[in-house]
Scaffold this active site. Structure first.
Site, PDB file in Angstrom:
ATOM      1  N   ARG A  78      34.214  37.247  30.830  1.00 20.99           N
ATOM      2  CA  ARG A  78      33.931  36.143  31.749  1.00 20.99           C
ATOM      3  C   ARG A  78      33.145  36.733  32.904  1.00 20.99           C
ATOM      4  O   ARG A  78      33.401  37.864  33.316  1.00 20.99           O
ATOM      5  CB  ARG A  78      35.221  35.545  32.297  1.00 20.99           C
ATOM      6  CG  ARG A  78      36.038  34.808  31.268  1.00 20.99           C
ATOM      7  CD  ARG A  78      35.933  33.323  31.481  1.00 20.99           C
ATOM      8  NE  ARG A  78      36.677  32.607  30.478  1.00 20.99           N
ATOM      9  CZ  ARG A  78      37.155  31.382  30.663  1.00 20.99           C
ATOM     10  NH1 ARG A  78      36.979  30.774  31.817  1.00 20.99           N
ATOM     11  NH2 ARG A  78      37.780  30.762  29.706  1.00 20.99           N
ATOM     12  N   LYS A 130      35.470  40.641  38.909  1.00 23.25           N
ATOM     13  CA  LYS A 130      36.107  40.450  40.212  1.00 23.25           C
ATOM     14  C   LYS A 130      37.171  41.497  40.465  1.00 23.25           C
ATOM     15  O   LYS A 130      37.920  41.871  39.562  1.00 23.25           O
ATOM     16  CB  LYS A 130      36.757  39.056  40.205  1.00 23.25           C
ATOM     17  CG  LYS A 130      37.314  38.607  41.507  1.00 23.25           C
ATOM     18  CD  LYS A 130      36.318  37.800  42.312  1.00 23.25           C
ATOM     19  CE  LYS A 130      36.783  37.562  43.736  1.00 23.25           C
ATOM     20  NZ  LYS A 130      36.751  38.787  44.554  1.00 23.25           N
ATOM     21  N   LYS A 161      36.941  46.789  39.846  1.00 25.89           N
ATOM     22  CA  LYS A 161      37.543  47.374  41.049  1.00 25.89           C
ATOM     23  C   LYS A 161      36.586  48.411  41.604  1.00 25.89           C
ATOM     24  O   LYS A 161      35.799  49.005  40.864  1.00 25.89           O
ATOM     25  CB  LYS A 161      38.868  48.062  40.703  1.00 25.89           C
ATOM     26  CG  LYS A 161      39.795  48.209  41.884  1.00 25.89           C
ATOM     27  CD  LYS A 161      40.449  46.872  42.183  1.00 25.89           C
ATOM     28  CE  LYS A 161      41.655  46.966  43.046  1.00 25.89           C
ATOM     29  NZ  LYS A 161      42.528  45.811  42.828  1.00 25.89           N
TER      30      LYS A 161
HETATM   31  N1  GLU Z   1      42.517  43.506  45.565  1.00 20.31           N
HETATM   32  C1  GLU Z   1      43.242  42.343  45.168  1.00 20.31           C
HETATM   33  C2  GLU Z   1      43.945  42.594  43.836  1.00 20.31           C
HETATM   34  O1  GLU Z   1      44.257  43.709  43.488  1.00 20.31           O
HETATM   35  C3  GLU Z   1      42.392  41.077  45.199  1.00 20.31           C
HETATM   36  C4  GLU Z   1      41.196  41.042  44.311  1.00 20.31           C
HETATM   37  C5  GLU Z   1      40.273  39.855  44.537  1.00 20.31           C
HETATM   38  O2  GLU Z   1      40.585  38.989  45.337  1.00 20.31           O
HETATM   39  O3  GLU Z   1      39.224  39.844  43.902  1.00 20.31           O
HETATM   40  O4  GLU Z   1      44.281  41.691  43.130  1.00 20.31           O
END
Ligand code: GLU
Length: 473
Positions: A67, A71, A107
């Site tokens: 997808r 993110k 990440k």
């Molecule tokens: N860093 C957060 C996590 O581990 C948020 C990630 C985000 O909002 O994209 O889920």
């Protein structure tokens, strides 16, 4: 303690993946495609700090492109390394699927300890990192959308969006290149508290199922439950505050890097945060006693242990000694993969990270949608709804001959604001996802933990996306 080498963080995630994969019946090739990290971008760049240049080590990993966009947050810590970022990116993929957020996982991280830099230097580092991502096409509203993580927050996200929109001038959806931005810079209300609030909704949902509570010998309901929080950063502090204010839970211990404190009658988190700001430490907070070692808090008897900082805090050195009834994984990967079975055998319920801390990315999704729609949630319907409720109240008054009090009238006729909608969307998401996971666990007799059930639920969703894409017919 055994002599076996402990798994790395990424290996831990893979161990849990394999444990769940056997329950899915999915083809081997498809499982392999889901499991691997698609793109790993490792960078080194120089930044002038004072009179000298420092060459910084940084990463962005896109785990899955099933997808788009991908993110996940960006972490600033001296512990950042490729294995860690890969593990965190993989967890993002599974997390997004569990809560039906239509993104692949990613990440990022920079290996720095933010405490060692001034805000100006951090700005320089963040802008340089963003420029590297832009150059390699590793950021953009439809490509890869970073967010805050350990060591970063709204301030860093503001620098990222500013760098991006400057370099990509005229891109109409540019604000959606990153989430977790300050509210006055295209952010959304409720994002800052979102992960902690999601943790609260998840714990509350667990305690709402009578049978599951009975199985571990506790009464239903979060009210009065004793909670230990490890890590008083963004996630831990909001989870603690909200559990206290809205759930009436009792925070009996808090641990931070300077030490840990304990109070049987409960610790007021708002006051503790204020105290820490003034004194620089949680130690000596009135009405509490200091624990000799900050890790001692993990071993306390309690209903819920909330590890809310970094990975691997529950490992071969302490797993045997954990006395909590529930471990609520507010952090990513707080339990090392090799000790999971020890905890399960002790009858401890683990609310898994990929579900429990998904509130952050859920509200990030709302922020991204807000940015793409160029309009705040509630703008269209708030007044319409409020007028409808006014008419209803007027009708009831007319029919009964009685008048509604002014406080009740305000309560009954209010249209929803952005914050109300964000919270309600988040609660709905956390409750629905929990029940999906619980159903999988109930349906599959040989699955007896929530992490495996969560993985199975997630893998099935990802697999069906691949089938839709026609990649694995
Ligand atoms: N860093 C957060 C996590 O581990 C948020 C990630 C985000 O909002 O994209 O889920």
């Amino acid at each position: 303690m055994s002599n076996k080498k402990a798994p790395t963080f990424f290996e831990s995630v893979q161990l849990n993946f394999d444990k769940a994969a056997v329950h899915t019946g999915l083809p081997k090739g498809l499982l392999e495609q889901i499991k691997v990290c698609n793109s790993v971008y490792q960078m080194r760049f120089p930044v002038k700090i004072g009179n000298e240049y420092q060459v910084l080590e940084a990463y962005r990993v896109q785990h899955s492109h099933h997808r788009m966009p991908t993110k996940g947050g960006i972490r600033y810590s001296s512990m950042v390394n490729q294995d860690e970022v890969m593990a965190l990116a993989a967890l993002m993929t599974y997390k997004c699927a569990i809560v039906d957020v239509p993104f692949g996982g990613a990440k990022g991280g920079i290996r720095i300890s933010p405490r060692n830099y001034t805000p100006k230097q951090l700005e320089k580092i963040t802008r340089r990192y963003t420029a590297e991502l832009i150059r390699k096409n590793f950021i953009g509203p439809g490509i890869d959308v970073p967010a805050p993580d350990y060591g970063t927050g709204a301030r860093e996200m503001a620098w990222i969006v500013d760098t991006y929109t400057t370099m990509k001038h005229g891109e109409i959806d540019g604000a959606a290149c990153v989430t977790g931005k300050p509210v006055n810079q295209s952010g959304i209300r409720g994002r800052e508290e979102a992960t902690g609030r999601g943790v609260y909704y998840g714990i509350k949902e667990f305690f709402s199922h009578k049978d599951d509570c009975k199985a571990i010998g506790v009464t239903p309901g979060i009210a009065g439950k004793s909670i230990v929080i490890q890590g008083l950063g963004n996630v831990g502090s909001f989870a603690g505050k909200i559990s206290q204010h809205e759930g009436d839970a009792k925070i009996i211990a808090v641990s931070e890097y300077e030490g840990a404190i304990y109070s049987e009658s409960g610790i007021d988190i708002d006051k503790l945060l204020k105290f820490r700001k003034e004194t620089g430490s949680i130690l000596g907070f009135p009405g509490t006693k200091n624990l000799p070692n900050n890790n001692d808090a993990l071993l306390l008897e309690c209903d819920v242990l909330v590890p809310a900082a970094l990975e691997n805090v529950i490992n071969a050195s302490n797993a045997n000694k954990i006395k909590a009834k529930v471990i609520a994984e507010a952090a990513n990967g707080p339990i090392s993969g090799d000790v999971e079975d020890i905890l399960l055998k002790k009858g401890i319920v683990i609310l898994p990270d990929m579900y429990l801390n998904a509130g952050g990315v859920t509200v990030s999704y709302f922020e991204w949608l807000k940015n793409l729609s160029h309009m705040r949630f509630g703008r269209m319907e708030k007044r319409f709804n409020s007028n409808t409720y006014e008419n209803l109240v007027a009708l009831v008054e007319e029919m009964t001959g009685k008048t509604v009090g002014s406080a009740e009238r305000i309560f009954l006729t209010r249209g929803a604001d952005e914050i109300d909608l964000v919270r309600s969307g988040l609660e709905e998401t956390m409750v629905t996802a929990y029940n999906q996971i619980r159903e999988v666990k109930k349906r599959k007799r040989n699955i007896n933990d929530l992490r495996t059930a969560a993985f199975v639920s997630s893998l099935n969703k990802i697999a069906s996306d691949y089938l839709t894409l026609g990649i694995f017919p």
